[in-house]
Scaffold this active site. Structure first.
Site, PDB file in Angstrom:
ATOM      1  CB  THR A 193      -0.835  -0.048   1.292  1.00 55.98           C
ATOM      2  OG1 THR A 193      -1.750  -1.119   1.153  1.00 55.98           O
ATOM      3  CG2 THR A 193      -1.581   1.223   1.572  1.00 55.98           C
ATOM      4  CG  ASP A 252      -5.990  -1.233   6.695  1.00 54.94           C
ATOM      5  OD1 ASP A 252      -5.910  -1.957   5.670  1.00 54.94           O
ATOM      6  OD2 ASP A 252      -5.036  -0.553   7.109  1.00 54.94           O
ATOM      7  N   GLY A 273      -0.416  -2.740   6.138  1.00 54.33           N
ATOM      8  CA  GLY A 273      -0.252  -4.029   6.808  1.00 54.33           C
ATOM      9  C   GLY A 273      -1.474  -4.878   6.602  1.00 54.33           C
ATOM     10  N   GLY A 297      -4.780  -5.679   6.754  1.00 51.69           N
ATOM     11  CA  GLY A 297      -5.898  -4.777   7.004  1.00 51.69           C
ATOM     12  C   GLY A 297      -6.908  -5.236   8.034  1.00 51.69           C
TER      13      GLY A 297
HETATM   14  N1  ASP Z   1      -3.635  -2.643   4.482  1.00 50.60           N
HETATM   15  C1  ASP Z   1      -3.851  -3.111   3.153  1.00 50.60           C
HETATM   16  C2  ASP Z   1      -5.088  -3.960   3.142  1.00 50.60           C
HETATM   17  O1  ASP Z   1      -5.250  -4.784   4.004  1.00 50.60           O
HETATM   18  C3  ASP Z   1      -2.720  -3.890   2.602  1.00 50.60           C
HETATM   19  C4  ASP Z   1      -1.388  -3.186   2.648  1.00 50.60           C
HETATM   20  O2  ASP Z   1      -1.146  -2.360   3.508  1.00 50.60           O
HETATM   21  O3  ASP Z   1      -0.560  -3.447   1.789  1.00 50.60           O
HETATM   22  O4  ASP Z   1      -5.887  -3.826   2.262  1.00 50.60           O
END
Ligand code: ASP
Length: 370
Positions: A235, A266, A287, A289
């Site tokens: 992300t 998230d 992270g 989510g």
């Molecule tokens: N937080 C993001 C999600 O769960 C994934 C990421 O941070 O890469 O959609």
């Protein structure tokens, strides 16, 4: 008896008026007729805890996860670092010129969304059915207004859609087809779903699915496998403080590899993957989510500062090093507080990240130390 109590009462009356004076004025005001030796002076105020360290500041991330030096070539590392630098310099220039933190956040994220290196916009990870479904959100710390979009498949820059939802609609979050119709109405750039696809991410999906079958993992953990090289998060996010003291946070993502259709993480959940409040800080997360939603990561950091008086560093540490891992989650955050203190904290092997202070000093890092 009466004669004896009279001086006592006088004493009590003097004491009462003394206290009355004290509590009414908040401080003792010296009377020039008094003997200076008898005047109680308040100690000078201790140095204010909250000192401004930067007039403006910007921090970005390009995802946290199993990012290990042994899996990275020098060229790849240089490529990531130069893309992070290019992006942060865009936001930095806006802030330096006196622009708003919202503009800095949006334009910086656009650079990262347009780069296939990161899991946002072009280069987004794939769902279980080989589609790309994008989530984004933005928040204005001055007004506590926010905008978020979930599960879009044709909006080139989801962070722009999030901002349009915040500024041009009465809503905070729009999802799927409706969000895309709104994007068209707002004249945002629309692309074919093919635009987001990259070979690298498709291969990652195939590896994760293969692994899933081999290990007969249950659906809950299918999209995170630390052993798979590219099965990291990716992300992107940006937080900024502008010269007017306004904070903003933005986050944009393709979600997690092998997510089931319709899954929303998230990132578009205000308070989970994104939050900004001029009274405290601006936070963007990356992270796993599901854990970031359950731990209300971004708002928790702000709340620890607001209600418990914690510093940004201590608040971030509490949430990222204790609360999230205690639930079983992994990830990290970037944040800046109202005084320009910057924090980049994560409980994974690495996090693509960069920061710039008001003197233009740049830090770009990937692993835990460099
Ligand atoms: N937080 C993001 C999600 O769960 C994934 C990421 O941070 O890469 O959609």
């Amino acid at each position: 008896m009466f004669i004896k109590t009279k001086p006592k009462m006088k004493k009590i009356a003097t004491l009462i008026s003394f206290f009355f004076l004290m509590f009414n004025c908040g401080e003792l005001i010296p009377n020039p007729d008094d003997n200076p030796k008898n005047i109680k002076r308040e100690k000078p105020n201790p140095k204010p805890q909250n000192e401004k360290v930067n007039d403006f500041a910007i921090v970005i991330h390009g995802g946290a996860g199993t990012i290990l030096k042994k899996n990275m070539t020098d060229e790849k590392e240089a490529e990531y670092k130069s893309e992070l630098e290019e992006a942060i310099r865009v936001g930095y220039s806006i802030l330096k010129e006196g622009g708003s933190s919202l503009d800095a956040v949006e334009k910086t994220i656009n650079v990262l969304e347009d780069s296939p290196l990161f899991n946002a916009g072009k280069g987004a990870v794939f769902t279980n059915t080989e589609t790309n479904e994008l989530d984004a959100s933005i928040m204005d710390g001055k007004t506590l207004n926010a905008g978020a979009s979930a599960g879009t498949k044709t909006v080139k820059n989801p962070i722009n859609l999030a901002r349009a939802i915040m500024e041009n609609s009465p809503h905070v979050m729009m999802a799927g087809d409706g969000a895309e119709t709104f994007a068209k109405e707002q004249n945002l750039e629309i692309v074919s779903p093919e635009y987001f696809k990259t070979e690298k991410r498709l291969n990652t999906l195939k590896r994760v699915i293969k692994r899933e079958k081999e290990k007969t993992l249950n659906n809950k953990s299918a999209f995170y496998d630390a052993d798979i090289k590219d099965s990291k998060f990716g992300t992107v996010g940006c937080v900024a403080l502008d010269k007017n003291g306004n904070l903003a946070a933005g986050t944009s993502t393709g979600g997690m590899t092998n997510k089931r259709y319709g899954r929303v993480g998230d990132v578009p959940i205000i308070g989970a993957g994104n939050y900004a409040n001029n009274a405290t800080c601006a936070v963007s997360g990356t992270g796993w989510g599901e854990f970031f939603i359950r731990a209300t990561v971004a708002h928790d950091i702000s709340a620890l500062m607001e209600y418990k008086g914690l510093t940004l560093k201590a608040a971030a540490n509490e949430v990222i090093q204790k609360k999230v891992p205690n639930l079983g989650g992994k990830g990290g955050i970037i944040a800046v507080d109202k005084n320009g203190n910057m924090v980049m904290d994560f409980n994974t092997a690495g996090m693509y990240r960069a920061s710039m202070n008001d003197k233009g000093e740049l830090t770009v890092k990937i692993y835990s130390k460099n």
